[in-house]
Scaffold this motif. Structure first.
Motif, mmCIF file in Angstrom:
data_model
loop_
_atom_site.group_PDB
_atom_site.id
_atom_site.type_symbol
_atom_site.label_atom_id
_atom_site.label_comp_id
_atom_site.label_asym_id
_atom_site.label_seq_id
_atom_site.Cartn_x
_atom_site.Cartn_y
_atom_site.Cartn_z
ATOM 1 N N THR A 148 -4.150 -2.439 5.399
ATOM 2 C CA THR A 148 -3.987 -1.064 5.860
ATOM 3 C C THR A 148 -4.205 -0.133 4.676
ATOM 4 O OG1 THR A 148 -2.533 0.502 7.025
ATOM 5 C CG2 THR A 148 -1.489 -1.020 5.460
ATOM 6 N N ALA A 149 -4.738 1.050 4.943
ATOM 7 C CA ALA A 149 -5.032 2.007 3.879
ATOM 8 C C ALA A 149 -5.238 3.380 4.483
ATOM 9 C CB ALA A 149 -6.269 1.573 3.089
ATOM 10 N N ARG A 150 -5.184 4.386 3.621
ATOM 11 C CA ARG A 150 -5.555 5.747 3.994
ATOM 12 C C ARG A 150 -6.750 6.128 3.123
ATOM 13 N NH1 ARG A 150 -1.519 4.189 6.430
ATOM 14 N NH2 ARG A 150 -0.065 5.518 7.585
ATOM 15 N N THR A 151 -7.862 6.469 3.767
ATOM 16 C CA THR A 151 -9.089 6.790 3.028
ATOM 17 C C THR A 151 -9.592 8.166 3.425
ATOM 18 O OG1 THR A 151 -10.355 5.561 4.691
ATOM 19 C CG2 THR A 151 -9.777 4.390 2.678
ATOM 20 N N SER A 152 -10.066 8.926 2.442
ATOM 21 C CA SER A 152 -10.539 10.289 2.687
ATOM 22 C C SER A 152 -11.858 10.538 1.970
ATOM 23 C CB SER A 152 -9.514 11.318 2.204
ATOM 24 O OG SER A 152 -8.351 11.311 2.994
ATOM 25 N N TRP A 153 -12.655 11.415 2.565
ATOM 26 C CA TRP A 153 -13.931 11.835 1.992
ATOM 27 C C TRP A 153 -14.000 13.358 2.054
ATOM 28 C CZ3 TRP A 153 -13.062 7.936 5.378
ATOM 29 C CH2 TRP A 153 -13.415 6.636 4.966
ATOM 30 N N PRO A 171 -2.583 -6.704 -2.430
ATOM 31 C CA PRO A 171 -2.096 -5.525 -3.155
ATOM 32 C C PRO A 171 -1.030 -4.771 -2.354
ATOM 33 C CG PRO A 171 -4.179 -5.035 -2.090
ATOM 34 C CD PRO A 171 -3.925 -6.507 -1.878
ATOM 35 N N THR A 172 -0.266 -3.971 -3.060
ATOM 36 C CA THR A 172 0.725 -3.091 -2.450
ATOM 37 C C THR A 172 0.507 -1.682 -2.977
ATOM 38 O OG1 THR A 172 2.353 -4.871 -2.256
ATOM 39 C CG2 THR A 172 3.181 -2.609 -2.140
ATOM 40 N N ASP A 173 0.182 -0.760 -2.104
ATOM 41 C CA ASP A 173 0.017 0.646 -2.437
ATOM 42 C C ASP A 173 -1.013 0.873 -3.549
ATOM 43 O OD1 ASP A 173 0.595 3.302 -1.881
ATOM 44 O OD2 ASP A 173 2.117 3.439 -3.452
ATOM 45 N N ALA A 174 -2.110 0.149 -3.476
ATOM 46 C CA ALA A 174 -3.195 0.365 -4.432
ATOM 47 C C ALA A 174 -3.984 1.621 -4.062
ATOM 48 C CB ALA A 174 -4.109 -0.849 -4.470
ATOM 49 N N SER A 175 -4.829 2.088 -4.993
ATOM 50 C CA SER A 175 -5.579 3.319 -4.733
ATOM 51 C C SER A 175 -6.893 3.297 -5.507
ATOM 52 C CB SER A 175 -4.765 4.543 -5.140
ATOM 53 O OG SER A 175 -4.508 4.521 -6.542
ATOM 54 N N TYR A 176 -7.757 4.257 -5.183
ATOM 55 C CA TYR A 176 -8.998 4.465 -5.930
ATOM 56 C C TYR A 176 -9.386 5.926 -5.808
ATOM 57 C CZ TYR A 176 -11.412 4.451 -1.389
ATOM 58 O OH TYR A 176 -11.805 4.733 -0.102
ATOM 59 N N ALA A 177 -10.234 6.370 -6.711
ATOM 60 C CA ALA A 177 -10.786 7.726 -6.658
ATOM 61 C C ALA A 177 -12.126 7.725 -7.375
ATOM 62 C CB ALA A 177 -9.841 8.731 -7.302
ATOM 63 N N SER A 232 0.643 9.623 2.016
ATOM 64 C CA SER A 232 1.134 10.732 2.832
ATOM 65 C C SER A 232 0.210 11.933 2.801
ATOM 66 C CB SER A 232 2.539 11.148 2.377
ATOM 67 O OG SER A 232 2.526 11.539 1.015
ATOM 68 N N VAL A 233 -0.503 12.151 1.681
ATOM 69 C CA VAL A 233 -1.436 13.268 1.606
ATOM 70 C C VAL A 233 -2.509 12.969 0.565
ATOM 71 C CG1 VAL A 233 0.027 14.498 -0.056
ATOM 72 C CG2 VAL A 233 -1.684 15.769 1.258
ATOM 73 N N GLN A 234 -3.727 13.363 0.880
ATOM 74 C CA GLN A 234 -4.847 13.295 -0.057
ATOM 75 C C GLN A 234 -5.498 14.665 -0.080
ATOM 76 O OE1 GLN A 234 -6.528 9.846 1.980
ATOM 77 N NE2 GLN A 234 -6.291 8.611 0.129
ATOM 78 N N CYS A 239 -14.351 10.674 -2.935
ATOM 79 C CA CYS A 239 -13.847 9.555 -2.135
ATOM 80 C C CYS A 239 -12.490 9.114 -2.668
ATOM 81 C CB CYS A 239 -14.824 8.380 -2.195
ATOM 82 S SG CYS A 239 -16.532 8.811 -1.783
ATOM 83 N N LEU A 240 -11.476 9.149 -1.815
ATOM 84 C CA LEU A 240 -10.124 8.765 -2.202
ATOM 85 C C LEU A 240 -9.599 7.678 -1.278
ATOM 86 C CD1 LEU A 240 -8.451 12.268 -2.790
ATOM 87 C CD2 LEU A 240 -9.666 10.835 -4.454
ATOM 88 N N GLY A 241 -8.818 6.768 -1.856
ATOM 89 C CA GLY A 241 -8.145 5.747 -1.078
ATOM 90 C C GLY A 241 -6.747 5.538 -1.613
ATOM 91 N N ALA A 242 -5.775 5.338 -0.727
ATOM 92 C CA ALA A 242 -4.387 5.164 -1.155
ATOM 93 C C ALA A 242 -3.643 4.308 -0.147
ATOM 94 C CB ALA A 242 -3.696 6.514 -1.317
ATOM 95 N N GLY A 243 -2.480 3.833 -0.568
ATOM 96 C CA GLY A 243 -1.667 3.013 0.322
ATOM 97 C C GLY A 243 -2.326 1.705 0.702
ATOM 98 N N ILE A 244 -3.200 1.202 -0.172
ATOM 99 C CA ILE A 244 -3.963 -0.008 0.142
ATOM 100 C C ILE A 244 -3.051 -1.223 0.008
ATOM 101 C CG2 ILE A 244 -5.973 -1.402 -0.475
ATOM 102 C CD1 ILE A 244 -7.186 1.207 -1.685
ATOM 103 N N THR A 245 -2.767 -1.830 1.138
ATOM 104 C CA THR A 245 -1.785 -2.909 1.188
ATOM 105 C C THR A 245 -2.266 -4.014 2.107
ATOM 106 O OG1 THR A 245 0.012 -1.317 0.832
ATOM 107 C CG2 THR A 245 0.620 -3.470 1.757
ATOM 108 N N ALA A 246 -2.045 -5.266 1.712
ATOM 109 C CA ALA A 246 -2.440 -6.404 2.545
ATOM 110 C C ALA A 246 -1.616 -7.627 2.157
ATOM 111 C CB ALA A 246 -3.933 -6.697 2.390
#
Length: 796
Positions: A536-541, A657-663, A693-695, A550-557
């Motif tokens: 699961t993740a939250r991704t934004s463009w 991962p738990t709550d990983a991110s990228y930018a 929660s927010v990007q 390009c942002l990604g956060a909350g990357i968990t599996a």
């Protein structure tokens, strides 16, 4: 299921040469006569329509001795003579390699056999084929039609295999062939063929707008009925076909069809502006032209929606003549149909539709076509031998008649009803493919697109300046790593071919997908859940001119598999050695080279573009040669190995991962120096937040603030009381606030902007203004379920 085993409706019909309508159609018909409502009329009007349909199929207004027609016609003749030489009528087959009685393939072979007869008839009718007017060839066509009627396509046969072959594929080809060969057929033969079509495509096939009789399929069924009516001189059939088109026209809010936001969906869950959308605009453009000015002209005022779809639905996904694969569904796995052929075919249909449009529409569309033709890379459009003679002639005429070439557009377009977005900078075009409980991750079926698993998980495809447009048409799909689609975050958990189920069954249980745009900028987000995984993740463009943030956060599996965010997966072609430079260091172009950068600030691929990592990032780079086959992703493809070279950049989040991110910031088409300069400019675009929660980002020089709020929250002077996408653009004491509620539940969303506002200049009716003054309070009205709402305010 919707199309033949291992092939497509397009494979059969394109091979048969059917495409666009004639260039110089005589659209004026005799005035309607008394008795037009009778079941059968005098032959004059039917004959006029039959001859017109013949022109639509064969094309007119071209010089058979000139290129590209001469080569195309010669190839048509060769194919026809090969078909004639190998035709061997026998019990259960017309050609030995197309057995008709095998349950798994018989229906597809039936359509393929009719396709060969169509090729033979066209070679007889067209000039310059080397078989023009060949009496032996056309006599064989008649014998072949009779043999197929006796063996399989008759009133006594019970359908088996694929329904599409019985109701659309075979009758379309049968009727078109009979129209071409009409003068050589007897009344008895035509009666037999008409009766067979009536058996498999009864009036009840269009009685209810549901099931397999919606959208493009309904259009195809009406095409069959109309051609059957013309050939059999049956007024009621033509009237039924015309009237049964009407349910296709209005905008829909669920299921198959065109949506008010420009989306086109088929099979309930699939973004299909290409492929099935191509079928729909093809059929409608032909039927509008066929019936124009006749007793059965299409006069439903909702036909304007179809005309509007040229610029609302089709044009946004055509880039320099290609149709973006994000709306081509499972057709991406078809060896014979790539994004360029799809786009060029749709361009021809637009040219056909223009013949019945207003003068203003006609000029605009022809200018669009000329612009696409002028900018098309690789094989020039007007010399593309894959197109039918009719399509080539129609495009040539449209280009010649265009008042000017329309320039490439810029800016974003969002299509929330089908989880798609498009953005164009001044030197690139990009498409974004997402999925939700409304839109499938991907479609597979009939053995097609078996590994399209992650194409709807935030795949960001792009075409940059200085790079030929064959990034995805040059054997990308059989050779690309299906776990590394560009822009996606994926768990590398092994998946089975067709994972998740066929025909759109694979859909994530998520609702937050979409965004807001103001015509210049856009913010888009996806609540990502992995296919058959715990990811699961939250991704934004954020679409900002010539950049995509390009942002990604909350990357968990927790699948026990590595998780990666793929920055890019570039196809370098069969022998590409494009240089990769990272932070000023040019790396050797050695195949198999795998580099790890602990804190990369920027990267650049020569001839493609640049990548900036605002806070530095651990980045992996791999240069490899990949070999695959079309058959591995589509059972109808060849087993011949295909090899292409790739450069892949990705962020490795490790296993579980738990709550990983990228930018990162994507700079399509950027030069190396430009990329380095942009990496040093930390103030151009700032990342304000990148969490589950927010990007959010800000671009102070542009007066831009944009955010995806996954929950209620606040950032940069903005606050919302529920999930929302917000875009604020300020300029010259004015500001435009663009809001969307991507979950589309219809619940109201309230926004507070901590900025003094003098007054509201304009607002969308769906926006309620709650307060101005020291701050601005707005609310998206209850019941708002789709799209962006805007408010323009005057600042203090």
């Amino acid at each position: 299921m919707p199309s033949p085993q291992g092939s497509s409706r397009r494979t059969f019909l394109a091979a048969s040469g059917t495409g666009a309508a004639a260039v110089s159609l005589g659209l004026a018909l005799p005035a309607a006569r008394a008795g037009a409502s009778q079941l059968a009329l005098d032959g004059d009007e039917f004959d006029t329509l039959r001859l017109r349909w013949r022109d639509l199929t064969l094309g007119t207004g071209f010089d058979a001795k000139a290129e590209p027609y001469a080569t195309k016609l010669a190839a048509l003749g060769t194919a026809a003579r090969t078909a004639l030489a190998t035709m061997a009528p026998a019990t259960g087959s017309l050609w030995p390699d197309q057995p008709l009685t095998v349950p798994a393939t018989g229906s597809a072979n039936m359509s393929a056999s009719y396709g060969r007869l169509s090729t033979m008839a066209q070679a007889w009718a067209q000039p310059g084929t080397g078989s023009t007017g060949d009496t032996a060839l056309i006599a064989a066509v008649g014998r072949g039609l009779d043999h197929l009627h006796a063996q399989i396509y008759n009133e006594s046969t019970k359908p088996f295999g694929n329904w599409w072959d019985w109701q659309i594929g075979s009758p379309r080809l049968l009727l078109d062939t009979a129209v071409i060969a009409y003068e050589t057929l007897t009344a008895e033969q035509i009666a037999h063929y008409a009766a067979a079509v009536d058996h498999f495509v009864p009036d009840s096939a269009v009685a209810v707008y549901a099931g397999t009789s919606t959208g493009a399929n309904r259009t195809d069924l009406c095409r069959v009925l109309a051609t059957r009516g013309v050939l059999g001189k049956t007024a009621a059939k033509i009237a039924l076909a015309r009237d049964a088109l009407s349910p296709v026209f209005p905008y829909v809010t669920t299921g198959d069809g065109l949506y008010a936001d420009g989306s086109f969906i088929q099979h309930t869950w699939i973004a299909y502006t290409g492929s099935y959308g191509e079928v729909q605009i093809d059929g409608l453009s032909r039927l509008f032209a066929l019936l124009a000015g006749s007793t059965w002209a299409v006069t439903d005022p909702n036909r304007q929606i179809i005309l509007d779809s040229v610029e609302r639905s089709y044009a946004p996904f055509i880039h320099d003549g290609l149709m973006m694969d994000c709306v081509n569904g499972r057709a991406i796995s078809r060896q014979a149909t790539d994004d360029q052929l799809m786009g060029r075919t749709i361009m021809a249909h637009i040219a056909m539709l223009a013949l019945g449009a207003s003068a203003a529409e006609r000029d605009r569309w022809r200018s669009l076509i000329k612009g696409w033709v002028d900018r098309a890379p690789s094989v020039p459009v007007l010399a593309d031998q894959r197109l039918s003679v009719a399509n080539l002639a129609l495009l040539r005429a449209a280009v010649d008649a265009a008042p000017s070439a329309a320039p490439a557009p810029t800016g974003p377009r969002l299509f929330p009803a089908m989880d798609r977005a498009v953005h164009r900078g001044t030197r690139f075009a990009a498409s974004l493919s997402m999925s939700s409980h409304r839109i499938a991750y991907y479609e597979n079926g009939n053995g097609e697109n078996l590994r399209g698993w992650h194409t709807g998980s935030g795949m960001l495809a792009w075409w940059g300046e200085g790079f030929a447009g064959d990034q995805y048409s040059d054997a990308f799909w059989p050779t690309a790593d299906p776990y590394r689609m560009p822009g996606t975050t994926v768990a590398r958990k092994p998946l089975a071919d067709g994972e998740g189920g066929a025909w759109g069954a694979a859909r994530p249980a998520t609702t937050w997908v979409g965004g807001a745009e103001d015509g210049t900028y856009a913010v888009v987000g996806q609540h990502l859940k992995g296919l058959s995984s715990t990811l699961t993740a939250r991704t934004s463009w954020f679409f900002v001119g010539n950049e995509i943030v390009c942002l990604g956060a909350g990357i968990t599996a927790s699948d026990g598999a590595p998780v990666e965010s793929v920055v890019d997966h570039r196809n370098l072609g069969a022998a590409g050695t494009n240089a990769l430079t990272v932070d000023g260091r040019r790396l050797p172009a050695t195949l198999g080279r795998h580099d790890t950068f602990r804190r990369a600030r920027w990267a650049h691929i020569t001839g493609h573009g640049g990548y900036v990592f605002p806070d530095g990032a651990a980045v992996q780079a791999l240069r490899e040669e990949r070999t695959g086959t079309w058959r591995a992703i589509n059972t109808g493809g060849t087993a011949d190995p295909v090899t292409r070279r790739y450069l892949t950049l990705w962020c490795d989040h490790g296993t579980d991962p738990t709550d990983a991110s990228y930018a990162y910031v994507l700079l399509p088409g950027a030069r190396q120096l430009e990329t380095a300069v942009r990496a040093a400019d930390r103030d151009k675009v700032r990342v304000l937040a990148n969490s589950a929660s927010v990007q959010a980002i800000s671009a102070h020089r542009l007066g831009l603030l944009a955010a995806n709020f996954w929950t209620a929250g606040a950032i940069g002077g903005l606050a919302v009381d529920g999930p929302a996408s917000v875009l604020v653009h300020t300029a010259h004491r004015m500001a435009t606030l663009s809001l969307a509620a991507p979950e589309r539940t219809g619940a109201p969303v309230e926004l507070v902007w901590d900025r003094p506002v003098r007054s509201v200049a304009t607002r969308d009716p769906r926006v309620e203004v709650l307060a101005t003054g020291g701050s601005l309070r707005l609310r998206i009205a209850p019941g708002t379920t789709c799209g962006t709402v805007r408010t323009n305010v005057v600042l203090r």
